[in-house]
Enzyme design. Structure first.
Site, mmCIF file in Angstrom:
data_model
loop_
_atom_site.group_PDB
_atom_site.id
_atom_site.type_symbol
_atom_site.label_atom_id
_atom_site.label_comp_id
_atom_site.label_asym_id
_atom_site.label_seq_id
_atom_site.Cartn_x
_atom_site.Cartn_y
_atom_site.Cartn_z
ATOM 1 N N HIS A 22 60.312 62.385 44.675
ATOM 2 C CA HIS A 22 59.325 63.454 44.434
ATOM 3 C C HIS A 22 57.969 63.240 45.120
ATOM 4 O O HIS A 22 57.481 64.155 45.783
ATOM 5 C CB HIS A 22 59.115 63.648 42.933
ATOM 6 C CG HIS A 22 60.251 64.356 42.272
ATOM 7 N ND1 HIS A 22 60.095 65.546 41.599
ATOM 8 C CD2 HIS A 22 61.555 64.062 42.185
ATOM 9 C CE1 HIS A 22 61.259 65.940 41.110
ATOM 10 N NE2 HIS A 22 62.159 65.046 41.444
ATOM 11 N N ASP A 118 53.885 69.221 41.279
ATOM 12 C CA ASP A 118 55.331 69.136 41.224
ATOM 13 C C ASP A 118 55.736 69.997 40.034
ATOM 14 O O ASP A 118 55.273 69.769 38.911
ATOM 15 C CB ASP A 118 55.735 67.670 40.998
ATOM 16 C CG ASP A 118 57.224 67.459 41.135
ATOM 17 O OD1 ASP A 118 57.995 68.191 40.479
ATOM 18 O OD2 ASP A 118 57.625 66.556 41.895
#
Ligand SMILES: *[C@@H]1O[C@H](CO)[C@@H](O)[C@H](O)[C@H]1NC(C)=O
Ligand SMILES: *[C@@H]1O[C@H](CO)[C@@H](O)[C@H](O)[C@H]1NC(C)=O
Ligand SMILES: *[C@@H]1O[C@H](CO)[C@@H](O)[C@H](O)[C@H]1NC(C)=O
Ligand SMILES: *[C@@H]1O[C@H](CO)[C@@H](O)[C@H](O)[C@H]1NC(C)=O
Ligand SMILES: *[C@@H]1O[C@H](CO)[C@@H](O)[C@H](O)[C@H]1NC(C)=O
Length: 463
Positions: A22, A118
């Site tokens: 990520h 995110d």
């Protein structure tokens, strides 16, 4: 500092989810934004460990990392449960991001004008709302898993009321809008199965419920890959923007890595489309028994292979396997391979993968079909897409490597039926078109730059 506040007016706070791939993907996105809008300041809020790895090499002047706590107590010893680290982080994350925002504002002398997160960080929408700034939720995985999380309530309702019809393989028709069918067992855990109350599942559920409030939802994909899912989500989300595949647009990360184990040279001596490239990502180890089954099948079928795996697992190979295959020149095992380059070598005939979304995008970009052995999270639904929707590979029958299933899968994929060959070529072509300067993904990216940095801002002419 004085100088910075004179030239910079806009200030974007970035919230990373510090696990697996990520943060690296987020930084790739932020680097693209930062080069397009050099007058905007980007503050990258992430844990210290992750920042240290990401910012080891110099990057853009207008991106500054800020460290936040990972929630681990002093002297913490991991218990071996992968979700433990995530839970510790989530317990402090909201407070830590708020604190990080204050630090970044004081440090730069600039108020935050946009928050890019995110999208896993479902709680961050509240922070953006309180600050009255645009909230941009980046989805670092596929459209199929995003839809599964976005439609969690709908999926739970449909399955609870049994208003679903199942097909011959247990697939359920019309469970996710824009996806013809999917099996319940292939949905990411936390949607209908697994611990629905865990901090992680709760966060993703909240994300699904609030994402429609986001000003934009960029995704590392291309809209031609999943046209129906994209059409549906575009009707529900503001600025749902396919801006990938990143591996075809931002080459800088892969190009700089040297092929220290000479994979390319070894591949040069192999036949066209004959080699199985095996890699289960950096974060997963194959169970020892399955490793043995896979290794023995490769040897028995005389399939040439390049296997990238953690050195700690070498000890699980069958006795003499490495010596035999290396001596015969049929196999090569390395602790690391330059994946994108490897996949683009003509000798590669199949990628054997855990079904991580990034590996899939790289495989599609290279036109290589796949054999999937999913582990967790979105791997199952990604593998479903590969086999049943895109038709560019197989999920290993039964879900685990056995000799029988492995032999069958290798034969089927390496013999490359006309239909699979056409499908993978078509998707490869569409991916490259989307990533071209005038392609859909770059058009969408221009929209994203305006959302994040503000319209009318001075931008680089050819970002
Ligand atoms: C953040 O972490 C990095 C990496 O360990 C370190 O070099 C840097 O000094 C830290 N920054 C602050 C403000 O503590
Ligand atoms: C997307 O799916 C939802 C839920 O089924 C539906 O209400 C909506 O009309 C769909 N949108 C499009 C554009 O098909
Ligand atoms: C590999 O070499 C050994 C002898 O060292 C031989 O017995 C075996 O058949 C060879 N295997 C393949 C796949 O060529
Ligand atoms: C197959 O894989 C699943 C998921 O990784 C695992 O839980 C299970 O124990 C495996 N089964 C066998 C027979 O190895
Ligand atoms: C991109 O599109 C513009 C306008 O639509 C056109 O003038 C230009 O030639 C195109 N460039 C490429 C590389 O196709």
């Amino acid at each position: 500092m004085q100088m910075a506040s004179n030239i910079r007016e806009k200030h974007v706070a970035v919230f990373a989810f510090p696990f697996a791939s990520h943060p690296a993907l987020m930084l790739t996105l932020v680097r693209r934004l930062a080069s397009a809008a050099p007058a905007v300041a980007f503050s990258f809020l992430n844990t210290e460990t992750s920042n240290r790895a990401l910012f080891a090499e110099p990057g853009c002047d207008n991106i500054k990392p800020y460290n936040i706590s990972d929630g681990k107590p002093e002297g913490y010893v991991p218990v071996g449960n992968p979700e433990e680290g995530i839970n510790l982080f989530l317990a402090v994350a909201e407070d830590e991001f708020r604190r990080g925002v204050r630090v970044a504002e004081m440090d730069t002398g600039l108020k935050i004008t946009c928050i890019v997160v995110d999208a896993f960080l479902g709680f961050s929408g509240d922070i953006a709302e309180e600050m009255n700034v645009p909230w941009v939720g980046f989805w670092p995985s596929g459209t199929c898993s995003l839809a599964a999380h976005f439609y969690t309530d709908l999926i739970r309702e449909k399955t609870a009321q049994l208003i679903v019809s199942t097909g011959p393989d247990g697939e359920i028709v019309d469970l996710i809008p824009g996806l013809e069918s999917v099996r319940l067992g292939d949905l990411p855990s936390g949607v209908v199965s697994g611990n629905l109350e865990s901090p992680f599942a709760t966060m993703l559920h909240k994300m699904g419920r609030t994402l429609a409030k986001a000003t934009a939802v960029p995704i590392n994909s291309f809209q031609e890959l999943d046209p129906d899912l994209t059409k549906n989500l575009s009707s529900k989300l503001n600025n749902f923007l396919n801006i990938g595949p990143f591996n075809l647009i931002s080459k800088e990360n892969t190009a700089s890595k040297v092929d220290e184990f000479s994979c390319m040279k070894w591949l040069d001596n192999q036949k066209t489309r004959a080699v199985a490239y095996i890699c289960f990502g950096t974060f997963f180890n194959l169970p020892p028994q399955e490793l043995v089954e896979l290794a023995e099948t490769l040897e028995e079928t005389k399939t040439p292979f390049l296997w990238s795996m953690n050195k700690d697992s070498y000890k699980h190979f069958p006795k003499g396997f490495l010596e035999r295959t290396i001596a015969n020149g049929t196999g090569k095992v390395v602790p690391w391979a330059p994946q994108d380059q490897v996949l683009n070598h003509v000798a590669i005939g199949v990628l054997v993968t855990h079904g991580g979304y990034n590996s899939m995008l790289e495989s599609i970009g290279a036109g290589v079909p796949m054999i999937c052995r999913p582990y967790l999270g979105d791997h199952y639904i990604n593998s479903w897409m590969v086999e049943r929707v895109w038709g560019i590979g197989l999920r290993i029958q039964g879900g685990n490597f056995t000799k029988h299933a492995t032999r069958r899968a290798l034969e089927q994929v390496l013999s490359l039926s006309k239909s699979m060959d056409e499908k993978i070529k078509t998707l490869k072509d569409l991916a490259h078109k989307a990533a071209a300067p005038n392609g859909s993904s770059n058009q969408n990216f221009k929209t994203l730059v305006e959302v994040v940095c503000g319209a009318g801002l001075h931008l680089e002419p050819n970002f």
